[in-house]
Design a protein around this motif. Structure first.
Motif, PDB file in Angstrom:
ATOM      1  N   ILE A 169      12.590   2.228  55.419  1.00 26.01           N
ATOM      2  CA  ILE A 169      11.628   2.485  56.489  1.00 26.01           C
ATOM      3  C   ILE A 169      12.377   2.396  57.807  1.00 26.01           C
ATOM      4  CG2 ILE A 169       9.508   1.729  57.629  1.00 26.01           C
ATOM      5  CD1 ILE A 169       8.657   0.449  54.969  1.00 26.01           C
ATOM      6  N   ILE A 170      12.292   3.446  58.605  1.00 25.73           N
ATOM      7  CA  ILE A 170      12.964   3.462  59.907  1.00 25.73           C
ATOM      8  C   ILE A 170      12.017   4.045  60.930  1.00 25.73           C
ATOM      9  CG2 ILE A 170      15.277   3.668  58.923  1.00 25.73           C
ATOM     10  CD1 ILE A 170      15.205   6.651  59.626  1.00 25.73           C
ATOM     11  N   GLU A 171      12.384   3.890  62.202  1.00 32.49           N
ATOM     12  CA  GLU A 171      11.608   4.517  63.259  1.00 32.49           C
ATOM     13  C   GLU A 171      12.262   5.844  63.618  1.00 32.49           C
ATOM     14  OE1 GLU A 171       9.665   0.548  65.293  1.00 32.49           O
ATOM     15  OE2 GLU A 171      11.016   1.797  66.474  1.00 32.49           O
ATOM     16  N   LYS A 172      11.449   6.736  64.175  1.00 29.11           N
ATOM     17  CA  LYS A 172      12.001   8.049  64.543  1.00 29.11           C
ATOM     18  C   LYS A 172      13.148   7.862  65.530  1.00 29.11           C
ATOM     19  CE  LYS A 172       8.411   8.849  68.013  1.00 29.11           C
ATOM     20  NZ  LYS A 172       7.268   9.709  68.399  1.00 29.11           N
ATOM     21  N   ARG A 173      14.074   8.761  65.422  1.00 32.44           N
ATOM     22  CA  ARG A 173      15.313   8.796  66.210  1.00 32.44           C
ATOM     23  C   ARG A 173      16.384   7.828  65.693  1.00 32.44           C
ATOM     24  NH1 ARG A 173      11.488   9.738  70.211  1.00 32.44           N
ATOM     25  NH2 ARG A 173      11.286   7.526  70.746  1.00 32.44           N
ATOM     26  N   GLN A 174      16.041   7.005  64.704  1.00 35.67           N
ATOM     27  CA  GLN A 174      17.078   6.170  64.093  1.00 35.67           C
ATOM     28  C   GLN A 174      17.834   6.981  63.043  1.00 35.67           C
ATOM     29  OE1 GLN A 174      14.936   2.608  62.736  1.00 35.67           O
ATOM     30  NE2 GLN A 174      15.780   1.494  64.488  1.00 35.67           N
ATOM     31  N   SER A 175      18.889   6.392  62.511  1.00 34.16           N
ATOM     32  CA  SER A 175      19.679   7.077  61.496  1.00 34.16           C
ATOM     33  C   SER A 175      19.545   6.356  60.160  1.00 34.16           C
ATOM     34  CB  SER A 175      21.143   7.139  61.920  1.00 34.16           C
ATOM     35  OG  SER A 175      21.662   5.831  62.024  1.00 34.16           O
ATOM     36  N   VAL A 176      19.838   7.095  59.089  1.00 34.07           N
ATOM     37  CA  VAL A 176      19.757   6.532  57.737  1.00 34.07           C
ATOM     38  C   VAL A 176      20.764   7.248  56.857  1.00 34.07           C
ATOM     39  CG1 VAL A 176      17.927   8.150  57.021  1.00 34.07           C
ATOM     40  CG2 VAL A 176      18.165   5.927  55.854  1.00 34.07           C
ATOM     41  N   ALA A 177      21.255   6.548  55.856  1.00 32.98           N
ATOM     42  CA  ALA A 177      22.199   7.148  54.909  1.00 32.98           C
ATOM     43  C   ALA A 177      21.784   6.805  53.489  1.00 32.98           C
ATOM     44  CB  ALA A 177      23.618   6.649  55.177  1.00 32.98           C
ATOM     45  N   PHE A 178      21.895   7.784  52.609  1.00 38.22           N
ATOM     46  CA  PHE A 178      21.589   7.598  51.198  1.00 38.22           C
ATOM     47  C   PHE A 178      22.854   7.862  50.382  1.00 38.22           C
ATOM     48  CE2 PHE A 178      17.292   7.098  52.141  1.00 38.22           C
ATOM     49  CZ  PHE A 178      16.862   8.104  52.989  1.00 38.22           C
ATOM     50  N   TRP A 179      22.981   7.092  49.311  1.00 33.56           N
ATOM     51  CA  TRP A 179      24.182   7.193  48.480  1.00 33.56           C
ATOM     52  C   TRP A 179      23.801   7.617  47.071  1.00 33.56           C
ATOM     53  CZ3 TRP A 179      25.386   4.151  44.161  1.00 33.56           C
ATOM     54  CH2 TRP A 179      26.703   4.286  43.663  1.00 33.56           C
ATOM     55  N   CYS A 180      24.675   8.381  46.441  1.00 31.87           N
ATOM     56  CA  CYS A 180      24.429   8.863  45.087  1.00 31.87           C
ATOM     57  C   CYS A 180      25.720   8.824  44.280  1.00 31.87           C
ATOM     58  CB  CYS A 180      23.887  10.291  45.120  1.00 31.87           C
ATOM     59  SG  CYS A 180      23.766  11.084  43.486  1.00 31.87           S
ATOM     60  N   ASN A 181      25.639   8.296  43.079  1.00 34.18           N
ATOM     61  CA  ASN A 181      26.757   8.344  42.142  1.00 34.18           C
ATOM     62  C   ASN A 181      26.317   9.131  40.916  1.00 34.18           C
ATOM     63  OD1 ASN A 181      29.365   7.821  41.264  1.00 34.18           O
ATOM     64  ND2 ASN A 181      28.748   5.977  40.176  1.00 34.18           N
ATOM     65  N   ASP A 186      21.444  20.354  62.206  1.00 38.98           N
ATOM     66  CA  ASP A 186      21.463  19.662  63.494  1.00 38.98           C
ATOM     67  C   ASP A 186      21.220  18.167  63.316  1.00 38.98           C
ATOM     68  OD1 ASP A 186      18.051  20.166  64.651  1.00 38.98           O
ATOM     69  OD2 ASP A 186      18.863  20.191  62.617  1.00 38.98           O
ATOM     70  N   ARG A 187      20.678  17.771  62.151  1.00 41.52           N
ATOM     71  CA  ARG A 187      20.382  16.344  61.968  1.00 41.52           C
ATOM     72  C   ARG A 187      20.817  15.803  60.607  1.00 41.52           C
ATOM     73  NH1 ARG A 187      15.671  15.062  61.386  1.00 41.52           N
ATOM     74  NH2 ARG A 187      14.748  17.072  60.827  1.00 41.52           N
ATOM     75  N   PHE A 188      21.007  16.674  59.643  1.00 44.63           N
ATOM     76  CA  PHE A 188      21.399  16.257  58.303  1.00 44.63           C
ATOM     77  C   PHE A 188      22.876  16.576  58.075  1.00 44.63           C
ATOM     78  CE2 PHE A 188      17.397  15.555  55.744  1.00 44.63           C
ATOM     79  CZ  PHE A 188      16.501  15.713  56.782  1.00 44.63           C
ATOM     80  N   SER A 189      23.554  15.665  57.377  1.00 40.15           N
ATOM     81  CA  SER A 189      24.926  15.932  56.948  1.00 40.15           C
ATOM     82  C   SER A 189      25.121  15.294  55.581  1.00 40.15           C
ATOM     83  CB  SER A 189      25.930  15.382  57.950  1.00 40.15           C
ATOM     84  OG  SER A 189      25.854  13.973  58.005  1.00 40.15           O
ATOM     85  N   ALA A 190      26.037  15.868  54.827  1.00 39.38           N
ATOM     86  CA  ALA A 190      26.321  15.313  53.507  1.00 39.38           C
ATOM     87  C   ALA A 190      27.786  15.527  53.194  1.00 39.38           C
ATOM     88  CB  ALA A 190      25.449  15.972  52.440  1.00 39.38           C
ATOM     89  N   ILE A 210      20.987  11.257  57.794  1.00 43.46           N
ATOM     90  CA  ILE A 210      20.026  11.869  58.708  1.00 43.46           C
ATOM     91  C   ILE A 210      20.149  11.160  60.047  1.00 43.46           C
ATOM     92  CG2 ILE A 210      17.619  12.497  59.124  1.00 43.46           C
ATOM     93  CD1 ILE A 210      17.060  12.001  56.156  1.00 43.46           C
ATOM     94  N   GLN A 211      20.417  11.946  61.106  1.00 40.24           N
ATOM     95  CA  GLN A 211      20.569  11.359  62.437  1.00 40.24           C
ATOM     96  C   GLN A 211      20.340  12.414  63.496  1.00 40.24           C
ATOM     97  OE1 GLN A 211      24.479   9.734  63.263  1.00 40.24           O
ATOM     98  NE2 GLN A 211      23.767   8.634  65.062  1.00 40.24           N
ATOM     99  N   PRO A 212      19.316  12.299  64.348  1.00 38.05           N
ATOM    100  CA  PRO A 212      18.271  11.289  64.328  1.00 38.05           C
ATOM    101  C   PRO A 212      17.110  11.714  63.431  1.00 38.05           C
ATOM    102  CG  PRO A 212      17.995  12.706  66.224  1.00 38.05           C
ATOM    103  CD  PRO A 212      19.195  13.222  65.473  1.00 38.05           C
TER     104      PRO A 212
END
Lengths: 113, 113
Positions: B12-24, B63-67, B79-81
């Protein structure tokens, strides 16, 4: 816009009844897959159909691929509460070197005892 | 055989914050996929890797997603922001061959407030 249109969106039936879910597209697919997804989990593959007109049976589930490889159906006979879930059709578009799997919006099936 | 591992399960984050997800992914699976599943919809492909190269990112909001998938094994989606509309489940999947069965992780549920 969904490449694959599923109908109906939601289906609620009593245990023992039959149901059919449809998956339609204007595009031709190399193959088509059906997945089932339960809450809090990722989709799990049920079947892959490859040949136009192909029919596959998995216990009480029957899958059919249209002759033109643009549409498919899933029929469940004598549904049980354990069949409850989100049913997703997904079409593979492949070339010699790569492929892309696109999903429909899903059909939520609820089977009540 | 270990399945596809994802973390975190919930964020759970607030808008304009960043988050990262990991996958193996599953060992030996060359193809890795990130899908976004918004409530009530089917999974939408964001990006697809073949080993450590990108083969499809046509639906990734760049513009906001990278992988990335360094060394062709595990992968990170960032995702940022974040925006409110990014609230969704992010599913990672892998497959041994293109056109084959996708094996999904349990997903990472993101809520943007």
């Amino acid at each position: 816009t969904q490449l694959l249109e599923q109908s109906p969106q939601f289906l609620s039936i009593q245990e023992g009844e039959n149901l059919t879910v449809y998956c339609n597209s204007s595009s031709v697919f190399s193959s088509l897959q059906w997945y089932r997804q339960e809450p809090g989990e990722g989709p799990v593959l049920l079947v892959t159909v490859v040949t136009g007109g192909e029919v596959k049976k998995l216990k009480r589930l029957t899958f059919q691929f249209g002759d033109a490889r643009k549409d498919s159906s899933l029929h469940i006979t004598a549904a049980q509460p354990g069949d409850t879930g989100l049913y997703l059709c997904a079409g593979w578009m492949t070339t010699d070197s790569w492929g892309k799997l696109q999903f429909g919006a899903g059909t939520q099936v609820v089977v009540t005892p | 055989e270990a399945g596809v591992a994802q973390s975190p399960r919930y964020k759970i984050i607030e808008k304009r914050q960043s988050v990262a997800f990991w996958c193996n992914p599953i060992s030996g699976h060359a193809t890795l996929y990130w899908y976004q599943q918004i409530l009530g919809q089917g999974p939408k492909l964001l990006i697809q890797f073949q080993n450590n190269g990108v083969v499809d990112d046509s639906q990734l909001p760049k513009d906001r997603f990278s992988a990335e998938r360094l060394k062709g094994v595990d992968s990170t989606l960032k995702i940022q922001p974040a925006k409110l509309e990014d609230s969704a489940v992010y599913l990672c999947a892998s497959s041994f061959i293109v056109g084959g069965e996708l094996f999904f992780g349990e997903g990472s549920r993101l809520t943007v407030l």
